[in-house]
Design an enzyme around this catalytic site. Structure first.
Site, PDB file in Angstrom:
ATOM      1  N   ASP A 217      15.048  24.541  39.780  1.00 41.36           N
ATOM      2  CA  ASP A 217      13.881  24.383  38.901  1.00 41.36           C
ATOM      3  C   ASP A 217      12.733  23.710  39.622  1.00 41.36           C
ATOM      4  OD1 ASP A 217      15.160  25.396  36.760  1.00 41.36           O
ATOM      5  OD2 ASP A 217      14.644  23.728  35.433  1.00 41.36           O
ATOM      6  N   LYS A 239       9.410  30.608  40.057  1.00 41.50           N
ATOM      7  CA  LYS A 239       8.713  31.839  40.455  1.00 41.50           C
ATOM      8  C   LYS A 239       9.165  33.061  39.660  1.00 41.50           C
ATOM      9  CE  LYS A 239       7.591  30.229  45.051  1.00 41.50           C
ATOM     10  NZ  LYS A 239       8.429  29.823  46.170  1.00 41.50           N
TER      11      LYS A 239
END
Ligand code: SAH
Length: 427
Positions: A217, A239
């Site tokens: 994360d 992403k």
């Protein structure tokens, strides 16, 4: 002296004598692991050397007989775990023994013990002169069912340093036997702590280093990712495309698929995976897919970040509670699950997470519910990171101060008298 005892100071005449190289050559120890369970082991001497050795002997299940007129309080405190023969050494003490330790501060007595041991063919460690002993104690460490024992040529500090290096490497996962037994596919939820790479747990670091795939994360400690072995696949959740809940579904899918493909997956998050971390959704997804899950807790930010910034979440005589609340939704929001009116009536510490944006609205509802406008507040930003800073305010000034100081997430907002305890001059 025995191998694991630090060398005496150079002022000790015995120590300044260089070891006879001819003798040293003969001293190549043959390592074994003695299984001493239920076997008589005689320790002669009751000082600090004995004190350090006896617990390991007890742990090995040995029947420890300690012969000494006097012992340290720590040895005395062992009570019935050993048999203390309260007198000076007598040769017959070694009868029926399997192993002996001569650990008195008298070379003469140690010599007598060694001699009696030799006659009975009992291996004997000496605390004063390793070259005259028939056994050496290695520097020992244990991790994960493995015993590491280091014997150098009578350089105890070197042995201890090597032992530490190996055990630490194993704990941190830098030294690992990549055996088939260890390669069990599945998902491990790893809590990374508040951000400083040093603040992950030993087990967490090991799981990261042993993973085939790391799913990380945004708030997971970045620097640890840089240390991953080159062949580890890194999936950066920050992403992944699409919105918030879609992302969580994608994460669940990714970890399940990777585990089903036979990989060890580390699901790596900041803090603890279950504190506003959606860890349990991932567990449910794994269970439904028949994937095994292990949990490694992390230092959670609502406790560790204030702690690092010098603000205790509780303090004796000041508060008997601390309440951790997510402020990601403003009070009154239809999806909010927090009873802010009830919260306003609490008198203890409030720890607000994800609350930077909604802090003014939260402060208003707390004030309307009866909390004093002068209640001290500490806002700790980027806890444990190089950019960490603490901004002080009161409930009355919080909104204004956050704006003036341009506070950005991640931040922990601590409300309550504990802030005054930590910053008496500011309030
Ligand atoms: N699972 C995490 C929390 C995730 S929610 C844990 O157990 O800590 C994200 C919120 O955590 C942030 O908005 C912020 O309020 C808090 N937070 C996490 N790390 C932080 C840090 N290093 N400094 C300040 N706040 C932090």
């Amino acid at each position: 002296m025995d191998e694991n005892t630090p060398a005496p100071a150079a002022t000790d005449p015995a120590a300044s004598e260089p070891a006879d190289p001819a003798v040293a050559d003969l001293l190549t120890p043959y390592p074994v692991g003695l299984l001493l369970h239920g076997r008589r082991v005689v320790v002669v001497g009751g000082g600090h050397v004995a004190q350090r050795r006896v617990p390991t002997l007890i742990a090995a299940g040995a029947d420890v007989v300690l012969v000494s007129p006097e012992v340290t309080p720590a040895i005395e405190g062992l009570g019935p775990e050993i048999t203390w023969v309260r007198r000076r050494f007598a040769e017959g003490d070694l009868d029926n023994a399997w192993y002996a330790l001569a650990a008195t501060d008298s070379a003469e007595v140690n010599e007598a013990v060694a001699r009696a041991a030799e006659e009975r063919r009992i291996f004997c460690v000496r605390s004063d002169d390793a070259s005259r002993a028939t056994a050496w104690t290695p520097a020992v460490g244990r991790h994960d069912g493995v015993t590491v024992a280091v014997l150098s040529n009578r350089e105890p500090r070197r042995s201890a340093a090597l032992r530490d290096a190996v055990v630490e490497g194993m704990r941190e996962g830098r030294i690992a036997a990549r055996t088939a037994a260890h390669h069990t596919p599945g998902v491990t939820l790893v809590g990374g702590g508040p951000g400083d790479p040093e603040l992950i747990t030993v087990a967490g670091r090991k799981a990261l280093m042993e993973a085939d795939v790391v799913v990380a994360d945004r708030l997971a400690p970045r620097e640890l990712l840089a240390e991953l072995p080159a062949d580890v696949e890194l999936i950066d959740v920050a992403k992944l495309p699409r919105g918030r809940s879609a992302t969580q579904e994608t994460i669940n899918q990714v970890i399940v698929e990777q585990a089903l493909a036979g990989k060890r997956v580390a699901r790596f998050k900041g803090g603890d995976n279950f504190v506003f971390g959606r860890g349990y959704e991932e567990i449910i997804a794994c269970r439904e897919a028949g994937v095994s899950v292990t949990v490694i807790p992390g230092l959670t930010s609502p406790v560790s970040v204030p702690g690092l910034a010098g603000v205790p979440v509780t303090h004796r005589g000041v508060t008997h509670e601390f309440t951790v609340i997510s402020g990601h939704l403003p009070p009154g929001h239809p999806e909010s699950l927090t009873n802010w009116t009830a919260v306003a009536q609490l008198t203890g510490t409030l720890v607000l997470m994800m609350a930077v944006e909604n802090a003014p609205a939260i402060a208003s509802v707390l004030l309307a519910g009866g909390r004093d406008a002068a209640t001290p507040v500490a806002v700790v930003c980027d806890g444990s990171m190089p950019t960490e800073r603490t901004v002080l305010a009161t409930l009355g000034t919080l909104g204004e101060v956050l704006q003036r100081e341009a506070v950005r997430p991640p931040a922990i907002i601590v409300v309550g008298e504990v802030v005054r305890v930590a910053h008496p001059d500011a309030f």
